[in-house]
Design a protein around this motif. Sequence first.
Motif, mmCIF file in Angstrom:
data_model
loop_
_atom_site.group_PDB
_atom_site.id
_atom_site.type_symbol
_atom_site.label_atom_id
_atom_site.label_comp_id
_atom_site.label_asym_id
_atom_site.label_seq_id
_atom_site.Cartn_x
_atom_site.Cartn_y
_atom_site.Cartn_z
ATOM 1 N N ASN B 115 0.737 -1.016 -0.042
ATOM 2 C CA ASN B 115 0.000 0.034 -0.034
ATOM 3 C C ASN B 115 0.925 1.400 -0.225
ATOM 4 N N TYR B 175 -17.217 3.736 2.322
ATOM 5 C CA TYR B 175 -16.146 2.882 1.622
ATOM 6 C C TYR B 175 -16.820 1.960 0.423
ATOM 7 N N ILE B 176 -17.874 1.519 0.495
ATOM 8 C CA ILE B 176 -18.330 0.683 -0.481
ATOM 9 C C ILE B 176 -18.744 1.223 -1.649
ATOM 10 N N THR C 220 -16.821 -2.094 7.511
ATOM 11 C CA THR C 220 -16.610 -3.270 6.855
ATOM 12 C C THR C 220 -15.821 -4.204 7.798
ATOM 13 N N HIS C 222 -13.404 -5.551 6.730
ATOM 14 C CA HIS C 222 -11.859 -5.037 6.152
ATOM 15 C C HIS C 222 -11.606 -3.975 7.095
ATOM 16 N N ASP C 223 -12.294 -3.186 7.276
ATOM 17 C CA ASP C 223 -11.651 -2.001 7.966
ATOM 18 C C ASP C 223 -11.322 -2.504 9.380
ATOM 19 N N ARG C 228 -5.750 -6.866 8.294
ATOM 20 C CA ARG C 228 -5.544 -5.695 7.547
ATOM 21 C C ARG C 228 -4.059 -5.187 7.150
ATOM 22 N N TYR C 231 -3.073 -6.880 4.188
ATOM 23 C CA TYR C 231 -3.507 -6.426 3.005
ATOM 24 C C TYR C 231 -2.664 -5.172 2.797
ATOM 25 N N ASP C 232 -2.329 -4.186 3.597
ATOM 26 C CA ASP C 232 -1.807 -2.953 3.081
ATOM 27 C C ASP C 232 -0.436 -3.220 2.751
ATOM 28 N N TYR C 252 -7.599 -11.910 0.987
ATOM 29 C CA TYR C 252 -8.203 -11.683 0.027
ATOM 30 C C TYR C 252 -8.012 -12.237 -1.082
ATOM 31 N N PRO C 259 -14.043 -6.694 2.521
ATOM 32 C CA PRO C 259 -14.222 -5.274 1.963
ATOM 33 C C PRO C 259 -15.589 -4.744 1.695
ATOM 34 N N ILE C 260 -16.420 -5.467 1.361
ATOM 35 C CA ILE C 260 -17.727 -5.149 1.094
ATOM 36 C C ILE C 260 -18.791 -5.844 1.984
ATOM 37 N N THR C 261 -18.266 -6.384 3.202
ATOM 38 C CA THR C 261 -19.288 -6.819 4.178
ATOM 39 C C THR C 261 -19.262 -5.890 5.434
ATOM 40 N N ARG C 262 -20.482 -5.603 5.933
ATOM 41 C CA ARG C 262 -20.479 -4.593 6.918
ATOM 42 C C ARG C 262 -21.255 -5.791 8.144
#
Lengths: 430, 222, 338
Positions: B115, B175-176, C220, C222-223, C228, C231-232, C252, C259-262
């Motif tokens: 990143n 975010y999404i 999320t 992911h957050d 994480r 990932y970074d 991932y 990332p798209i799941t809350r």
Amino acid sequence: MPVLSKEEIEKFYEFCKKSINTEVASYLEACVRCGICAEACLFYMGVNVSGRIDPSLTPAYKADLLREIYKENYTLFGKLKKLLGFGVRISPEDLREQVKLVFYTCTNCDRCTKACPMGIDTPKLVSIVRGALTHAGLTPKDLANATNLSIEKGSPLGVDIPTFLQRLEFISEEYEVEVPINKKPSDYLYLPSSIELMKFPSSVAAAVKVLNRTGINWTMSTVAHEATNFGLFAQSKEVTREMLRRVLEGAKELGVSYIITPECGHAYQSMRFIAPNIFPKDWTFEVLNIVEFIDRMIDKGRISIKRKVLKERTTLHDSCQIGRRGGVLRESRRILKMLAEDFQDSVLIPEHNICCGGGGGVLVIGEADQYRQKAFISKMTLFDKVEAKTVVCYCANCMLALTKGNQELGRDYRFVSIVELVAEAMEGEE
Amino acid sequence: MSDVAFYDFVREPFLKLALWVFFLGIAYRFFRVLFLGIPHDYAKPKGNPYYMAVKKIVIKPTMGWTFREIFARRAINFIGGFMFHIGFIGLTFLVPAHALLWREITGLPIPMMPNIVSDMLAYSAFGSLLVLTVHRALNPVLKLLTGKDEYFANLLIGLILFTGLLATKWAGSGYIWILSIHIFLADLLIIYIPFSRLSHFVYYFLSVGFMGWNAGKRGVSF
Amino acid sequence: MESLYNVFKRRGYTRRDFLKSALLIASTIGMGPSFLPQVVKALESKPKPQVLWLSFQSCLGCTQSILNSTSIVPADVLSEYISLEYHETLMFSHRSKEAMDLQKGRYVLVLEGSLPVDGGFYCTGGGRSAEEILKSLMDGAGLILALGSCASWGGIAHAEPNPTKAVAVDEILKHKRVVKLPGCPPVGDVIVSVIASFVVTGKPPEVDGEGRPRVFYGQTIHDRCYRRPFYDAGKFVGSFEGEDAQRGYCLYRMGCKGPITRNACATVRWNGGLSFPIQSGHPCFGCSEADFWDRGFIYRPLSVVEEGFSWKEALAGALIGTALGYGTAYINKKLGGG
């Protein structure tokens, strides 16, 4: 300028349309509108010096009309647009602007190609526009006259065969050299350019001296007596072909296997790179520029440079058509290093050199004078950068343009021909 | 429409459509030009045209730098352009999420960058894009040469870089949405490339190839 | 009616245990330590909530989930505290309103599973369709909880080809405020604390645009994922075996939908805060987001084209493009005469 009819615009359009091939199309498509070419163009730079920025001098802009024509004939969207009635509309003013862009302010020097991040060969595109304008009968008057003269009399300066012989006689008497004419059989054919014959006879004499000294079997021809080819400037295929046909005829008649072109840019260009494509079967000669030839002869030890004839700070002016577009760049530098004590190259890489501003027929076009003078300013920056007053050239057209600019702007540069220097340096002690 | 529904739309049917359009369109544009053909050149080359063509394709991006006076006058173009292209190409291929897509498409083991690197590239690319756009709007030469196409492309790419940055760092609970908009705009860009001057990257090979070929033919090294 | 504190006392827990639970409830509903006295007071004095638990087309995973919730309130306390006045599964399914003595506006209606809208064929009870039962109970509810992904989005039953024409409960309850707790199943502690917060505050929790409590569904996976940093750093697990997986790199590449799941998995976790899927080495597959089952491709990265776009498709596209390009060039050559 004559009044333009619809037919002429149509002719222009058709010519442009027909000239597209892969190479041209990829250049037209590749332009990313970065405008870096403007900074490489000596006309743009020169006009810019005065503070009045004329963005239309950007090389990329010169091909824009051609690009439009390409788009509406070769791309889906362009065709659609044309169908819907949004096609290119060319007005007489547009064509007049094109004349200014391609005839007055472009010398086909190729410098923009080297700077272009996409490698776009603008001279190639400009040549097409020139050809189209010529096809439509819009060649500038001065250039058209010179071109006609070269067809009628064999030379743009009106040097016909009697004048040619007379000038050679004068040269051989004045400079005490022996000039072989129509000697059979010969290996080498030397073609002078009429600019040299009429304006720089000493240069011709020097070439004759050098040729004689090498001891090769060479001659001049009364049939192929003109090296220049104004067909290239006007981009008229017929004239180019005719001029080259004369050279071919003369060379064939004498049975030579080498042709030596004089200090003339586009003469080398036309005979080395264009003639083989016009006469793919007959053109079997090896074409050498005189600089290339001298370098070879020095290499072989046939001539030797015995002293340094230039004591002062010297720099070199490259002819675009021989140098950047002809590949004779290292040779001239090798020779000049032997000739000059204080040789300073004005550019980092030889291909960077700036054009004289008079190439591509710009020199003969009266209307282009103001642009040529501005261009000379950008050329001068290079001389001043290395603080040289003596500039060595290897193209008579460059010499003429530079001398003219020098006079017009009241500068004190001295322009000398490299062949003359060689001829001078061959004499004398070791 | 919920954000995830939008996300699913831009990621699956729309991305697929975009990729089809892209590959088809790019090939079409490339070969439409390539198959026009060129006349055979009978002049004996002075150098090696094929070698020079390949060489120029490899080294051309750095060639302009040797023109010091041009570089001095147009440093924004050179430095900004270089930074932008490095950033854009790097981000397009080497950001993990993108790299996985490209791995899927090409089947090659494309490396993935951390990143911190992608952040630096994104900031530099975004900054240089801004500067280049302003330069484009102010420079008289560029004003003459620029059409709507360029501004639209710059806007689109700028938004993509911006939303990408936003998504990785600053999005928070949006975010999404941000991610979906990022992908949506990227899909638009992928579709837009074959229709615009952004396809210059395929013509680069042709145009620079011809330039190198000519250089080889004429025996010049530069 | 007895309060939570009473239940604690009766079950033999100390006041310390009660305060611990109260603190946990306060913090999970986002009120913070300064509100602790108020929360404690409410839990001491307010009667336990009446909960009606209706199961529609569900797998009972959500029931299982709340029964296994142990980290906030001890299980035995919980089962007594949340007075399940009516639970389709745990009690005899007579489906009669008369069996219940409900306080209007005070009870919690928990809906588990999706609703079939096929006209009363599937999921009927006592001769009434699921829709009718729901409609008869909805008006008096103080809080309607759509529990689990099925109730929230339609879930598994809603997935292709959806034979029962299942829909989410809020499709029926159009004008009602439904608090959704999606997840398959939702985290048990989340259910408990949402109900507890209703007891404390008397009103539904703050929700986002989709009706999910912001406290638990605001971010999320992911957050808040503990992986994480990997990932970074661009460190990814390439296969479930091997060193990278053991090191606990980011999942991932293995298809994690974090990332798209809350959801609250990454913060609250499961089994008393012990673990959650990613921690156990499996990618999140996004169960708490709408239509997660239809999204499929559980083990492929989120950024790829779902149905696949490989070099074959790319090549096919390029070949078609080439053919078109050749055709165009050919026609152009003919027309252009060049």
